[in-house]
Design an enzyme around this catalytic site. Structure first.
Site, PDB file in Angstrom:
ATOM      1  N   HIS A  26      78.686 -11.278 -18.926  1.00 18.57           N
ATOM      2  CA  HIS A  26      78.695 -11.405 -17.467  1.00 18.57           C
ATOM      3  C   HIS A  26      80.096 -11.564 -16.887  1.00 18.57           C
ATOM      4  O   HIS A  26      80.408 -10.957 -15.873  1.00 18.57           O
ATOM      5  CB  HIS A  26      77.835 -12.624 -17.100  1.00 18.57           C
ATOM      6  CG  HIS A  26      77.715 -12.886 -15.640  1.00 18.57           C
ATOM      7  ND1 HIS A  26      77.140 -11.985 -14.772  1.00 18.57           N
ATOM      8  CD2 HIS A  26      78.088 -13.960 -14.879  1.00 18.57           C
ATOM      9  CE1 HIS A  26      77.154 -12.487 -13.540  1.00 18.57           C
ATOM     10  NE2 HIS A  26      77.742 -13.671 -13.580  1.00 18.57           N
ATOM     11  N   ARG A  29      76.365 -22.723 -18.185  1.00 19.69           N
ATOM     12  CA  ARG A  29      75.879 -21.413 -18.588  1.00 19.69           C
ATOM     13  C   ARG A  29      75.979 -21.141 -20.082  1.00 19.69           C
ATOM     14  O   ARG A  29      75.093 -20.556 -20.688  1.00 19.69           O
ATOM     15  CB  ARG A  29      76.741 -20.381 -17.880  1.00 19.69           C
ATOM     16  CG  ARG A  29      75.961 -19.413 -17.112  1.00 19.69           C
ATOM     17  CD  ARG A  29      76.883 -18.553 -16.317  1.00 19.69           C
ATOM     18  NE  ARG A  29      76.515 -18.675 -14.933  1.00 19.69           N
ATOM     19  CZ  ARG A  29      77.114 -18.021 -13.959  1.00 19.69           C
ATOM     20  NH1 ARG A  29      78.140 -17.230 -14.230  1.00 19.69           N
ATOM     21  NH2 ARG A  29      76.711 -18.165 -12.724  1.00 19.69           N
ATOM     22  N   HIS A  71      75.710 -14.562 -19.363  1.00 19.47           N
ATOM     23  CA  HIS A  71      74.792 -15.164 -18.388  1.00 19.47           C
ATOM     24  C   HIS A  71      73.427 -15.288 -19.068  1.00 19.47           C
ATOM     25  O   HIS A  71      72.982 -14.372 -19.747  1.00 19.47           O
ATOM     26  CB  HIS A  71      74.694 -14.270 -17.145  1.00 19.47           C
ATOM     27  CG  HIS A  71      74.069 -14.954 -15.966  1.00 19.47           C
ATOM     28  ND1 HIS A  71      72.731 -15.239 -15.898  1.00 19.47           N
ATOM     29  CD2 HIS A  71      74.611 -15.406 -14.817  1.00 19.47           C
ATOM     30  CE1 HIS A  71      72.473 -15.843 -14.738  1.00 19.47           C
ATOM     31  NE2 HIS A  71      73.599 -15.953 -14.067  1.00 19.47           N
ATOM     32  N   GLU A 116      73.555 -24.557  -8.147  1.00 16.69           N
ATOM     33  CA  GLU A 116      73.564 -23.724  -9.350  1.00 16.69           C
ATOM     34  C   GLU A 116      73.919 -24.621 -10.535  1.00 16.69           C
ATOM     35  O   GLU A 116      74.382 -25.756 -10.358  1.00 16.69           O
ATOM     36  CB  GLU A 116      74.542 -22.556  -9.208  1.00 16.69           C
ATOM     37  CG  GLU A 116      73.989 -21.485  -8.280  1.00 16.69           C
ATOM     38  CD  GLU A 116      74.820 -20.220  -8.249  1.00 16.69           C
ATOM     39  OE1 GLU A 116      74.245 -19.168  -8.446  1.00 16.69           O
ATOM     40  OE2 GLU A 116      76.036 -20.292  -8.015  1.00 16.69           O
ATOM     41  N   ARG A 130      83.225 -20.435 -17.156  1.00 11.13           N
ATOM     42  CA  ARG A 130      83.366 -20.535 -15.699  1.00 11.13           C
ATOM     43  C   ARG A 130      82.170 -21.228 -15.063  1.00 11.13           C
ATOM     44  O   ARG A 130      81.021 -20.956 -15.412  1.00 11.13           O
ATOM     45  CB  ARG A 130      83.517 -19.136 -15.098  1.00 11.13           C
ATOM     46  CG  ARG A 130      83.517 -19.123 -13.592  1.00 11.13           C
ATOM     47  CD  ARG A 130      83.810 -17.758 -13.034  1.00 11.13           C
ATOM     48  NE  ARG A 130      82.790 -16.782 -13.322  1.00 11.13           N
ATOM     49  CZ  ARG A 130      81.636 -16.664 -12.669  1.00 11.13           C
ATOM     50  NH1 ARG A 130      81.335 -17.513 -11.688  1.00 11.13           N
ATOM     51  NH2 ARG A 130      80.780 -15.721 -12.996  1.00 11.13           N
TER      52      ARG A 130
HETATM   53  C1  SIN Z   1      74.447 -15.904 -10.469  1.00 22.38           C
HETATM   54  O1  SIN Z   1      74.029 -15.667  -9.338  1.00 22.38           O
HETATM   55  O2  SIN Z   1      73.798 -16.461 -11.336  1.00 22.38           O
HETATM   56  C2  SIN Z   1      75.823 -15.449 -10.817  1.00 22.38           C
HETATM   57  C3  SIN Z   1      76.814 -16.146 -10.012  1.00 22.38           C
HETATM   58  C4  SIN Z   1      78.084 -16.264 -10.788  1.00 22.38           C
HETATM   59  O3  SIN Z   1      78.306 -15.525 -11.731  1.00 22.38           O
HETATM   60  O4  SIN Z   1      78.865 -17.147 -10.449  1.00 22.38           O
END
Ligand code: SIN
Length: 550
Positions: free
Chosen positions: A351, A286, A240, A122, A386
């Site tokens: 988010h 993010r 997000h 991620e 975060r």
């Molecule tokens: C996501 O799946 O993009 C969200 C996961 C997160 O908020 O850590």
């Protein structure tokens, strides 16, 4: 304060510990409390509805031999832009593998490649370290934990139960005042316990665009503030980058894991634009990606507030999309978008709230007897932004600490409910429902992704006006309203309190950092590499990881 008269209002102290909130943090903590401990698990809805249950991406942990705790720590600290507490981050990362092993033992079915746990990438992670269960990791986690909680005789679930306020006596939190909304006539009750654990999740419902479920109304933070707990960093709301943006559809999260597997962001002209804003492109932290989308839309479509960008999954093999993201595929198709053949329209949405109730590593707040975990807490691990998939991890690691800490708390001895419980009739129509409708649009406009002092002040003035207009309806009534109205009143009360705190904190921090971007102070300042501490009406700076009077 919501104040209600009550006769026969005190429930006997049948619980040792009250856990408020039935998401991953509340469930895991309840399960780790000793079986001899009588636990009351209180939830506004039912156990199946929480932000944890909606989490898609997964849980970050150092599992792969090619990864290391030093790298996970470095990634977390880098994403947090100078505001993470190093001791808390180290603790989080070091404890992670132990809790993953425990979840596997409990039966959580993470995806695997053969015998090995499968790991995805991620944004802002330098290694593949995110464990997942397809694209519904939260659902898998919460349903496994729920099944175990339901099988435990020492845990009593109080479903559809609204906590009106915390019960404080001589500075100590010794229980809560609550209403069980399925038991008519409605009756407020005071419930005592040795410790109260707030696990009420975040405050995404503050914003018109959010990936959070309806219960995320900042209840824990608001209640803790009203009893004088120390809070911090409330200006840091993470947006997000990729929520589904189709007219009429909810802002359904399109997981960051999709970009981790190779999806691209495109603008309306079909051009990839993320690399113009950061060398990591779509896999930048993010806050950076969300702001890149915001800025790009402002530059390319300045007069279209409904403009979107697009997330294109067509570079990912079809079988991978079908296997890894079945839920995303199904929901998008349900709203008329087929990610296998077209790019998904997306926009940023609120988010995750990095700020919250200040806790130490054992989850203790500054109010004796009161603990906080998960998104409600501010342990210092997330800083100003975060890192993806550290949130479920935080629920586990600090939930386990809280479960050990609370059992040493003393039994309350003063069991007379506060005298101030009164019902006072209120005349005139209530503005509450209208405020509940309008508040998220105000916050989106004035305290969104890109803020400035003038807008924040205007937002604050409006919130204060609404607080004044609505307060008679929070503090008095002809009787308890029916359950849905009571819930709206209670949530609006909490949303107004946390709006006030967020707006004032965003005005207080005169710099830009992580999720908090001020057009009038666009740079980060070394002098602002500090927490924003809030207690009552006092705002002050607090050094990282030290000086916290917990
Ligand atoms: C996501 O799946 O993009 C969200 C996961 C997160 O908020 O850590």
């Amino acid at each position: 304060m919501l104040r209600y008269a009550s006769e026969d209002a005190l429930l006997k102290p049948d619980f040792d510990v009250l856990v408020i909130g039935g998401g991953a943090a509340g469930l895991y903590t309840s399960l780790l409390l000793p079986q001899a401990c009588r636990v009351g698990l209180v939830t506004k809805d039912t156990l199946s509805l929480s932000a944890s249950g909606w989490a898609q991406g997964g849980i970050a942990a150092v599992i792969d031999p090619g990864d290391s705790t030093a790298l996970h720590i470095a990634d977390t600290m880098a994403a947090g832009v100078g505001l993470c507490d190093p001791v808390a981050v180290k603790f989080l990362v070091e404890q992670a593998p132990r809790h993953i092993a425990k979840l596997v033992e409990m039966g959580v079915a993470f995806d695997r490649y053969g015998e090995q746990l499968a790991l995805t990438l991620e944004a802002a992670h330098s290694r593949r370290r995110v464990l997942h269960a397809a694209d519904a990791t939260g659902r898998e986690l919460v349903s496994t934990l729920t099944a175990q909680v339901l099988a435990r005789s020492n845990i009593q679930i109080l479903n559809q139960t609204l906590v009106l306020d915390l019960w404080q006596h001589e500075g100590r939190c010794q229980g809560v005042c609550l209403v069980e909304s399925q038991h008519l006539p409605l009756k407020p009750r005071w419930l005592s316990a040795r410790a109260v654990i707030l696990a009420t999740g975040g405050g995404g419902q503050l914003y018109a665009r959010t990936t959070n479920p309806p219960p995320s109304t900042g209840d824990g933070v608001a209640m803790a503030w009203r009893v004088g707990a120390l809070l911090q960093d409330l200006e840091f709301m993470q947006f997000h980058p990729t929520a589904l943006s189709v007219p009429g559809a909810p802002r359904f999260l399109i997981s960051e894991a999709v970009r981790g597997e190779g999806a691209h962001l495109l603008d309306a002209a079909g051009e990839r634009f993320a690399f113009a804003y950061h060398p990591l492109g779509e896999l930048a932290p993010r806050d950076v990606v969300s702001r890149a989308i915001f800025t790009h839309l402002q530059q390319t479509q300045p007069n279209n507030s409904n403009a979107t960008v697009f997330l294109d999954l067509r570079s990912i093999p079809r079988t991978t999309v079908e296997h890894r993201f079945p839920n995303i595929l199904r929901v998008c198709q349900q709203w008329g978008v087929d990610p296998l053949t077209q790019a998904i329209p997306v926009t940023p949405a609120a988010h995750y709230w990095m700020g919250g109730i200040v806790t130490n590593l054992q989850g203790a707040t500054t109010v004796p007897g009161l603990y906080a975990i998960g998104e409600t807490a501010s342990t210092g691990v997330h800083g100003a932004n975060r890192l993806a998939s550290n949130s479920l991890l935080e629920c586990l690691v600090f939930g386990a600490e809280v479960a050990e800490a609370v059992i040493t708390e003393p039994t309350p001895t003063h069991l007379t409910p506060p005298q101030s419980l009164e019902l006072t009739p209120t005349d005139g129509p209530s503005p509450v429902a209208e405020i509940r409708q309008e508040l998220p649009y105000l916050l989106w406009r004035t305290a969104g992704l890109s803020r400035n002092g003038a807008d924040l002040s205007q937002g604050l003035d409006q919130v204060e006006a609404w607080q004044a207009a609505a307060s008679p309806f929070f503090s008095s009534s002809q009787g308890l309203p029916k359950a849905p109205e009571l819930r709206t009143a209670l949530e609006t009360h909490n949303l107004l309190d946390v709006s006030y705190l967020l707006l004032k904190s965003a005005l207080y921090r005169t710099e830009s950092r992580g999720a908090h971007f001020r057009q009038d102070y666009p740079d980060s300042q070394v002098s602002w590499q500090v927490h924003t501490l809030v207690q009552g009406q006092v705002w002050q700076q607090g050094k990282l990881g030290v000086d916290l009077p917990v």
